[in-house]
Scaffold this motif. Structure first.
Motif, short mmCIF file in Angstrom:
data_model
loop_
_atom_site.label_atom_id
_atom_site.label_comp_id
_atom_site.label_asym_id
_atom_site.label_seq_id
_atom_site.Cartn_x
_atom_site.Cartn_y
_atom_site.Cartn_z
N SER A 193 38.67 72.24 -61.90
CA SER A 193 38.95 73.68 -61.94
C SER A 193 38.64 74.31 -60.59
CB SER A 193 38.11 74.35 -63.04
OG SER A 193 36.74 74.14 -62.84
N HIS A 194 39.14 75.53 -60.39
CA HIS A 194 38.91 76.23 -59.12
C HIS A 194 38.13 77.50 -59.38
CE1 HIS A 194 39.65 78.28 -55.31
NE2 HIS A 194 39.99 77.09 -54.83
N VAL A 195 37.19 77.82 -58.52
CA VAL A 195 36.29 78.95 -58.72
C VAL A 195 37.04 80.28 -58.79
CG1 VAL A 195 34.26 77.83 -57.73
CG2 VAL A 195 35.83 79.09 -56.24
N GLN A 226 29.03 78.42 -61.51
CA GLN A 226 28.39 77.26 -60.89
C GLN A 226 27.89 76.27 -61.95
OE1 GLN A 226 25.09 76.03 -60.58
NE2 GLN A 226 24.14 77.47 -62.03
N SER A 227 27.67 76.73 -63.17
CA SER A 227 27.18 75.83 -64.23
C SER A 227 28.30 75.19 -65.02
CB SER A 227 26.25 76.60 -65.18
OG SER A 227 26.97 77.60 -65.87
N THR A 228 29.53 75.71 -64.91
CA THR A 228 30.62 75.17 -65.71
C THR A 228 31.78 74.61 -64.89
OG1 THR A 228 31.66 77.37 -65.86
CG2 THR A 228 30.13 76.74 -67.62
N THR A 229 31.96 75.08 -63.68
CA THR A 229 33.10 74.64 -62.87
C THR A 229 32.88 73.21 -62.37
OG1 THR A 229 33.50 76.90 -62.12
CG2 THR A 229 34.51 75.15 -60.85
N ASN A 230 33.94 72.41 -62.41
CA ASN A 230 33.88 71.04 -61.92
C ASN A 230 35.10 70.74 -61.07
OD1 ASN A 230 36.03 70.50 -63.79
ND2 ASN A 230 34.50 70.31 -65.41
N LYS A 260 32.30 84.19 -51.74
CA LYS A 260 33.30 85.15 -51.28
C LYS A 260 34.53 85.14 -52.19
CE LYS A 260 36.31 86.15 -47.33
NZ LYS A 260 36.72 85.73 -45.96
N ILE A 261 34.99 83.94 -52.56
CA ILE A 261 36.17 83.82 -53.43
C ILE A 261 35.90 84.41 -54.81
CG2 ILE A 261 37.66 82.17 -54.61
CD1 ILE A 261 37.37 80.36 -52.14
N ILE A 262 34.72 84.12 -55.36
CA ILE A 262 34.38 84.64 -56.69
C ILE A 262 34.34 86.16 -56.69
CG2 ILE A 262 32.51 84.80 -58.39
CD1 ILE A 262 31.80 81.88 -57.68
N GLU A 263 33.67 86.72 -55.69
CA GLU A 263 33.54 88.18 -55.64
C GLU A 263 34.86 88.87 -55.30
OE1 GLU A 263 30.21 89.31 -53.21
OE2 GLU A 263 28.77 88.27 -54.49
N SER A 264 35.77 88.15 -54.69
CA SER A 264 37.09 88.74 -54.43
C SER A 264 37.86 88.94 -55.74
CB SER A 264 37.90 87.83 -53.50
OG SER A 264 38.35 86.66 -54.17
N THR A 297 47.85 81.78 -54.66
CA THR A 297 48.83 80.82 -55.18
C THR A 297 48.33 79.39 -55.02
OG1 THR A 297 50.65 82.31 -54.62
CG2 THR A 297 51.21 80.00 -54.99
N GLU A 298 47.73 79.11 -53.87
CA GLU A 298 47.21 77.77 -53.61
C GLU A 298 46.02 77.46 -54.53
OE1 GLU A 298 47.38 74.10 -52.05
OE2 GLU A 298 48.77 75.76 -51.64
N PHE A 299 45.17 78.46 -54.76
CA PHE A 299 44.03 78.28 -55.66
C PHE A 299 44.51 77.91 -57.07
CE2 PHE A 299 41.47 81.57 -53.00
CZ PHE A 299 41.23 80.60 -52.04
N ARG A 300 45.51 78.63 -57.55
CA ARG A 300 46.02 78.38 -58.91
C ARG A 300 46.72 77.02 -58.99
NH1 ARG A 300 45.27 82.46 -62.14
NH2 ARG A 300 44.95 84.56 -61.31
N LYS A 301 47.41 76.65 -57.93
CA LYS A 301 48.06 75.35 -57.89
C LYS A 301 47.02 74.23 -57.98
CE LYS A 301 51.17 72.52 -55.08
NZ LYS A 301 51.95 72.45 -53.80
N THR A 302 45.94 74.38 -57.21
CA THR A 302 44.86 73.39 -57.25
C THR A 302 44.23 73.32 -58.63
OG1 THR A 302 44.38 73.79 -54.91
CG2 THR A 302 42.66 72.72 -56.21
N HIS A 303 44.04 74.49 -59.25
CA HIS A 303 43.46 74.57 -60.59
C HIS A 303 44.35 73.86 -61.61
CE1 HIS A 303 40.94 76.39 -63.73
NE2 HIS A 303 42.07 76.64 -64.39
N ASP A 304 45.65 74.12 -61.55
CA ASP A 304 46.59 73.51 -62.49
C ASP A 304 46.63 71.99 -62.32
OD1 ASP A 304 47.21 75.98 -63.51
OD2 ASP A 304 49.02 76.24 -62.27
N GLN A 305 46.58 71.53 -61.08
CA GLN A 305 46.56 70.09 -60.82
C GLN A 305 45.30 69.45 -61.39
OE1 GLN A 305 46.98 69.99 -56.55
NE2 GLN A 305 49.23 70.00 -56.62
#
Length: 350
Positions: free
Chosen positions: A73-75, A66-70, A147-151, A178-186
């Motif tokens: 990037s995707h959590v 929460q202090s570094t993600t913007n 939920k996503i982080i703890e997963s 896959t969608e999370f990583r795609k969003t992160h890469d974008q």
């Protein structure tokens, strides 16, 4: 390079460089702040022996994220990377690792840092400090984000003493990952595009660094040699011997891939680039002066000098080739017309 010994491994070069830097600054030793050092433990152990010591500083992933993600990037990706780091650290030899949690350092620096100083001076590592629970992330992360982080790092959190909100590991499908990583890469691509537009010199420096890191080999020192271009297009020096790339098909693929990445998705700089190019071509045909639109474009959008010169050279080369072809075509056309006229007159007289 003599300090590296006969086998000039990357670890040997790294040691020589850091030792020289420490000596120049009157320091007895040095530290490397690298999260990925543990992944190269075997190579580091061969080079440094008992000198290798690790400080495993860990923090509640929810607080860290929460202090570094913007927006870039995707959590999920950040949490997954955190989990991988913890697994790597857990596999390191216990006698060479000092484990300490971030929350304990913030709570009482002197109590935590004194044992660390003893460890770095040659003492044995202390027992792992008790993890202090904090809730700085409460109210700053949504329920879905938690939920996503703890997963991604449920087991690693429990191993380090952090209490998950969910009683069991949350489920996330492969399609969601896959969608999370795609969003992160974008997001990372968007960040790089912004950096290139706002600070081209810094982008160029990081790009060169990235190319070097892509080609490094832990067994052989691979150093790029340059002739005013990026290492990717120049060749490599392996143990002092220059080896040129011979796979032209791969080179061509990379060139077209880079071009597609430059022009898509469409950005303002691409639009103005096309406008400047059209105006430049129009003025060149009208009055023979094509420079003003290009000069204005490169003043507004800064690019590394090498790229500006390269663009100028390409434009000049294409312009020259088109002119030569045009002159030859016109000359042949006039010559053919003259022959046809002479043939008609000869036929008439006959």
């Amino acid at each position: 390079m003599k300090m590296c010994g006969e086998n000039r491994t990357l670890a040997a070069v790294f040691e020589a460089m850091m030792d020289t830097f420490a000596e120049a600054h009157n320091c007895k030793t040095w530290l490397c702040k690298s999260e990925s050092a543990g992944e190269q433990h075997e190579e580091l152990k061969k080079q440094f022996g008992s000198r290798v010591k690790y400080v495993h500083l860990y923090r509640d992933p929810r607080d860290a994220i929460q202090s570094t993600t913007n927006e870039n990037s995707h959590v999920y990706v950040e949490a997954d990377n955190w989990a991988k780091l913890q697994r790597t650290a857990a596999e390191l030899p216990g006698d060479s690792v000092y484990r300490i949690n971030y929350e304990s350092v913030v709570d009482n620096k002197s109590t935590q840092l004194d044992p660390l100083d003893d460890f770095l001076s040659g003492g044995a590592p202390q027992k792992q400090t008790k993890t202090k629970q904090t809730e700085g992330w409460t109210g700053k992360l949504s329920d879905d984000d938690i939920k996503i982080i703890e997963s991604a790092c449920f087991s690693e959190m429990k191993d380090l003493g952090y209490k998950p909100v969910n009683k069991s590991k949350p489920k996330v499908s492969k399609n969601q990952k896959t969608e999370f990583r795609k969003t992160h890469d974008q997001g990372l691509q968007k960040r790089d595009d912004t950096l290139r537009e706002e600070n081209p010199k810094e982008w160029d420096r990081k790009e060169k660094q990235r190319l070097v890191l892509e080609k490094h080999n832990t067994d052989t020192v691979v150093v790029p040699y340059t002739n005013g271009k990026h290492a990717e297009y120049d060749g490599l020096i392996e143990n002092g011997v220059i080896s040129e790339k011979t796979d032209n098909k791969t080179k061509i693929k990379k060139v077209f891939k880079n071009i597609s990445q430059e022009f898509w998705p469409v950005r303002p700089v691409v639009i103005w680039m096309c406008v400047a190019g059209l105006l430049s071509g129009f003025l060149a045909g009208l009055i023979g002066v094509r420079s003003p639109p290009l000069i204005i474009f490169f003043f507004v959008y800064e690019f590394p000098p090498v790229e500006v010169k390269a663009n100028g050279a390409v434009i000049a080369a294409v312009n020259t080739c088109v002119r030569i072809i045009t002159y030859l075509a016109n000359h042949l056309q006039r010559h053919t017309a003259a022959l046809l006229g002479l043939s008609w007159k000869t036929s008439g007289c006959t």
